[in-house]
Motif scaffolding. Structure first.
Motif, PDB file in Angstrom:
ATOM      1  N   ASP A   1     -53.664 -32.739 -14.614  1.00  0.00           N
ATOM      2  CA  ASP A   1     -54.611 -33.570 -15.189  1.00  0.00           C
ATOM      3  C   ASP A   1     -53.346 -34.827 -15.852  1.00  0.00           C
ATOM      4  O   ASP A   1     -52.498 -34.587 -16.851  1.00  0.00           O
ATOM      5  CB  ASP A   1     -55.661 -33.866 -15.698  1.00  0.00           C
ATOM      6  CG  ASP A   1     -56.622 -33.338 -14.971  1.00  0.00           C
ATOM      7  OD1 ASP A   1     -56.513 -32.352 -13.626  1.00  0.00           O
ATOM      8  OD2 ASP A   1     -57.990 -32.712 -15.241  1.00  0.00           O
TER       9      ASP A   1
ATOM     10  N   LYS B   1     -64.008 -36.322  -4.369  1.00  0.00           N
ATOM     11  CA  LYS B   1     -63.681 -35.173  -5.349  1.00  0.00           C
ATOM     12  C   LYS B   1     -63.643 -34.102  -4.395  1.00  0.00           C
ATOM     13  O   LYS B   1     -64.953 -33.869  -6.143  1.00  0.00           O
ATOM     14  CB  LYS B   1     -63.612 -36.337  -6.031  1.00  0.00           C
ATOM     15  CG  LYS B   1     -62.289 -35.645  -7.550  1.00  0.00           C
ATOM     16  CD  LYS B   1     -61.969 -36.448  -8.171  1.00  0.00           C
ATOM     17  CE  LYS B   1     -61.099 -35.833  -9.189  1.00  0.00           C
ATOM     18  NZ  LYS B   1     -60.785 -36.271 -10.572  1.00  0.00           N
TER      19      LYS B   1
ATOM     20  N   ASP C   1     -66.941 -38.569 -11.819  1.00  0.00           N
ATOM     21  CA  ASP C   1     -66.940 -37.387 -11.889  1.00  0.00           C
ATOM     22  C   ASP C   1     -67.368 -36.698 -12.730  1.00  0.00           C
ATOM     23  O   ASP C   1     -68.766 -36.605 -12.731  1.00  0.00           O
ATOM     24  CB  ASP C   1     -65.557 -37.734 -12.777  1.00  0.00           C
ATOM     25  CG  ASP C   1     -64.113 -36.855 -11.696  1.00  0.00           C
ATOM     26  OD1 ASP C   1     -64.281 -35.781 -12.785  1.00  0.00           O
ATOM     27  OD2 ASP C   1     -63.406 -36.664 -11.584  1.00  0.00           O
TER      28      ASP C   1
ATOM     29  N   TYR D   1     -61.621 -40.382 -17.302  1.00  0.00           N
ATOM     30  CA  TYR D   1     -60.295 -40.686 -17.868  1.00  0.00           C
ATOM     31  C   TYR D   1     -60.423 -41.391 -18.424  1.00  0.00           C
ATOM     32  O   TYR D   1     -59.730 -41.704 -20.014  1.00  0.00           O
ATOM     33  CB  TYR D   1     -59.213 -40.236 -17.050  1.00  0.00           C
ATOM     34  CG  TYR D   1     -58.671 -39.315 -16.383  1.00  0.00           C
ATOM     35  CD1 TYR D   1     -57.755 -38.144 -16.743  1.00  0.00           C
ATOM     36  CD2 TYR D   1     -58.759 -39.206 -14.771  1.00  0.00           C
ATOM     37  CE1 TYR D   1     -57.731 -37.086 -16.121  1.00  0.00           C
ATOM     38  CE2 TYR D   1     -58.273 -38.199 -14.859  1.00  0.00           C
ATOM     39  CZ  TYR D   1     -57.501 -37.261 -14.806  1.00  0.00           C
ATOM     40  OH  TYR D   1     -57.377 -36.273 -14.234  1.00  0.00           O
TER      41      TYR D   1
HETATM   42  C1  9PG Z   1     -63.131 -32.787 -14.024  1.00  0.00           C
HETATM   43  C2  9PG Z   1     -62.058 -32.529 -14.261  1.00  0.00           C
HETATM   44  C3  9PG Z   1     -61.458 -33.729 -13.634  1.00  0.00           C
HETATM   45  C4  9PG Z   1     -59.791 -33.543 -12.652  1.00  0.00           C
HETATM   46  C5  9PG Z   1     -59.180 -32.567 -12.183  1.00  0.00           C
HETATM   47  C6  9PG Z   1     -60.060 -31.220 -13.236  1.00  0.00           C
HETATM   48  O1  9PG Z   1     -57.881 -25.175 -15.960  1.00  0.00           O
HETATM   49  N1  9PG Z   1     -58.833 -26.132 -16.579  1.00  0.00           N
HETATM   50  O2  9PG Z   1     -59.196 -25.092 -17.067  1.00  0.00           O
HETATM   51  C7  9PG Z   1     -58.586 -27.291 -15.637  1.00  0.00           C
HETATM   52  C8  9PG Z   1     -60.038 -28.016 -16.454  1.00  0.00           C
HETATM   53  C9  9PG Z   1     -60.490 -29.694 -16.101  1.00  0.00           C
HETATM   54  C10 9PG Z   1     -59.494 -29.491 -14.625  1.00  0.00           C
HETATM   55  C11 9PG Z   1     -58.252 -29.705 -14.405  1.00  0.00           C
HETATM   56  C12 9PG Z   1     -58.251 -28.058 -15.117  1.00  0.00           C
HETATM   57  O3  9PG Z   1     -59.762 -30.739 -14.600  1.00  0.00           O
HETATM   58  O4  9PG Z   1     -58.568 -32.596 -12.325  1.00  0.00           O
HETATM   59  O5  9PG Z   1     -59.592 -35.188 -12.287  1.00  0.00           O
HETATM   60  O6  9PG Z   1     -62.226 -34.104 -12.578  1.00  0.00           O
HETATM   61  O7  9PG Z   1     -61.786 -31.709 -13.462  1.00  0.00           O
HETATM   62  O8  9PG Z   1     -63.348 -31.656 -14.995  1.00  0.00           O
END
Ligand code: 9PG
Length: 489
Positions: free
Chosen positions: A368, A306, A200, A171
């Motif tokens: 997120d 993770k 990450d 983040y």
């Molecule tokens: C890394 C991130 C972080 C984060 C996770 C996750 O729907 N989507 O396309 C979508 C993309 C990314 C996302 C959640 C949903 O975040 O929750 O903490 O690790 O991946 O790419």
């Protein structure tokens, strides 16, 4: 199907099920499909989304269910099989509120259960061969606690030592991490008591190719060694069940990918500027690859993992072995657990909730966070309640606190920085309070972005675990303060 009657003080319900057994705190119902006829009319309904990011909330039965983006466009918001359903429904558990505020809960005790509701019925069905359900009626905290207790008996419970305090790169740097920036952040933390330093997304070559990219020229083992030299555990993000078309794995192993009955690839989502797909984790070669991939990460020195986009292993599709899709997912994370051993910390993210219990140490329980409060356009016009926002994360996480006895609850990170941050101090405080309530503390703030008072605030947060008391659905006493999230929800 039998017609039976359930009795509580002040409530008598007709129901359809094979059988009924009274237990302390509720009843076990049996039946692949069960129906409870309720007298509450168009009341409030607790909707429980399928995986970490999916919406959990009390919604109004008088309103149509929240529209989601069509699953071909965005399968990562909720269970794609039910995304376009016209009826109110959710995964594993549902509940109704009666006029006095008491709650009637129906919860699956096996994998792949769905619960729906309308003005006359609360009903459950299993996608597979499941039979057992939990039914309870009473104060919200008691009925959800009794359900959690039943789940613990069936699925097991994570060890209850406190959750580690985590610095996570996402983040602040997002995918723009590199070796230099990570070493700088690591050393900038100095004596702040983080047990874990977690890299990450951004270190790998591609989704599917889990090797260091050129931004980590010394390699992943050297990075882990640098982290461990500061006395912390090394943490790493992977999305082991998804594959991007640009990866070598995609080109080399097309037969490992999950396909539908027509032989087309099952879309697992759209992100990083492209569609991505799922591995068929019932394929023996995929299983061997998964073991090898996880073993390599352990050998590099990472033991806080993770694991993300995990729902991909539970998508509908034609598998090598015809295993129910949530069981296929559970077997895949069991295989990961066997490979990494009982001491590694598994933080599961984008993960089907029920199917993760007993295997996960920690579970992300909401979408997120973001350094802004609300993203109304995405919610309202793109029909996506899972887009990153502090408000969205507060909403779903606060509706999953009942899982606390089963697993560490990860509500995502808190912010202390004002740099690159649109959150007001009050909005930042809500997230910090949420981390206290969940007893899982993580941040992504690079120490170089803090001024002295922000660093002191982060230090204070790391060092204190104020006693928490729930005063209502959204009201808490945190140490000496009272916090009411309904002011912002
Ligand atoms: C890394 C991130 C972080 C984060 C996770 C996750 O729907 N989507 O396309 C979508 C993309 C990314 C996302 C959640 C949903 O975040 O929750 O903490 O690790 O991946 O790419």
């Amino acid at each position: 199907m039998e017609s039976l009657t359930l009795q509580w003080e002040g409530l008598s319900l007709r129901l359809e099920a094979q059988s009924l057994e009274a237990c302390p705190g509720g009843y076990v119902l049996r039946g692949n499909r069960v129906i409870l006829e309720h007298p509450f009319g168009l009341t409030r309904y607790y909707r429980h989304g399928w995986q970490s990011w999916s919406l959990a909330d009390w919604v109004d039965l008088a309103q149509p269910p929240a529209l989601l983006m069509p699953p071909e466009r965005r399968p990562q918001a909720d269970d794609p099989l039910y995304a376009m359903a016209k009826q109110h429904g959710g995964s594993a558990v549902g509940a109704l509120q009666d006029p006095s505020g008491k709650v009637l809960l129906l919860g699956a005790l096996e994998l792949a259960g769905r619960v729906g509701a309308n003005d006359q019925r609360l009903f459950g069905f299993y996608e597979g061969a499941g039979q057992d359900w939990w039914v309870a009626y009473g104060p919200q905290e008691e009925v959800f606690a009794s359900y959690a207790n039943q789940l613990a008996l069936r699925f097991g419970q994570a060890p209850q030592h406190p959750a580690p305090r985590v610095w996570c790169s996402w983040y602040s740097y997002y995918t723009q991490i590199d070796q230099e920036a990570m070493l700088q952040a690591l050393h900038g933390l100095q004596d702040l008591p983080f047990e874990v330093f977690q890299l990450d997304d951004g270190w790998q070559q591609d989704m599917g190719d889990w090797q260091a990219n050129p931004k980590f020229p010394a390699g992943m083992a050297a990075m882990a060694a640098a982290i461990k030299a500061t006395g912390r555990r090394a943490g790493l993000w992977l999305a082991p069940f998804i594959v991007r078309p640009s990866s070598k794995l995609f080109a080399q192993q097309p037969e490992w990918l999950l396909r539908d009955a027509q032989g087309n690839l099952v879309p697992a989502g759209y992100n990083w500027g492209d569609h991505f797909y799922a591995l068929d984790t019932t394929h023996p070669q995929v299983q061997a690859w998964l073991r090898q991939t996880m073993q390599q990460v352990l050998d590099w020195g990472y033991d806080y993992l993770k694991l993300d986009f995990l729902y991909a292993a539970a998508l509908p599709g034609q598998r090598h072995q015809p295993v129910q899709r949530e069981l296929a997912y559970r077997q895949a994370i069991e295989l990961v657990r066997q490979t990494v051993g009982p001491e590694a910390y598994l933080l599961l993210c984008g993960a089907p909730i029920l199917a993760s219990l007993g295997i996960a140490n920690g579970l992300r329980i909401g979408p997120d966070v973001a350094p802004y409060f609300k993203d109304e356009n995405r919610e309202r016009y793109l029909h996506d309640p899972t887009g990153p926002s502090t408000w969205g994360a507060l909403r779903t996480s606060l509706h999953r606190l009942w899982l606390g006895p089963l697993v560490h609850l990860d509500p995502d990170v808190a912010y202390f920085r004002s740099r690159y941050n649109l959150l007001s101090p009050v909005e930042r405080r809500y997230l910090q309070d949420l981390t206290h309530i969940c007893q899982f503390k993580a941040t992504s703030d690079p120490p170089a972005w803090w001024d002295a008072s922000e660093r002191a605030a982060a230090q204070d947060w790391l060092n204190h675990n104020p006693p928490i008391e729930a005063l209502g659905r959204y009201r808490f006493r945190i140490g000496e303060r009272e916090v009411d999230f309904s002011e912002v929800l």
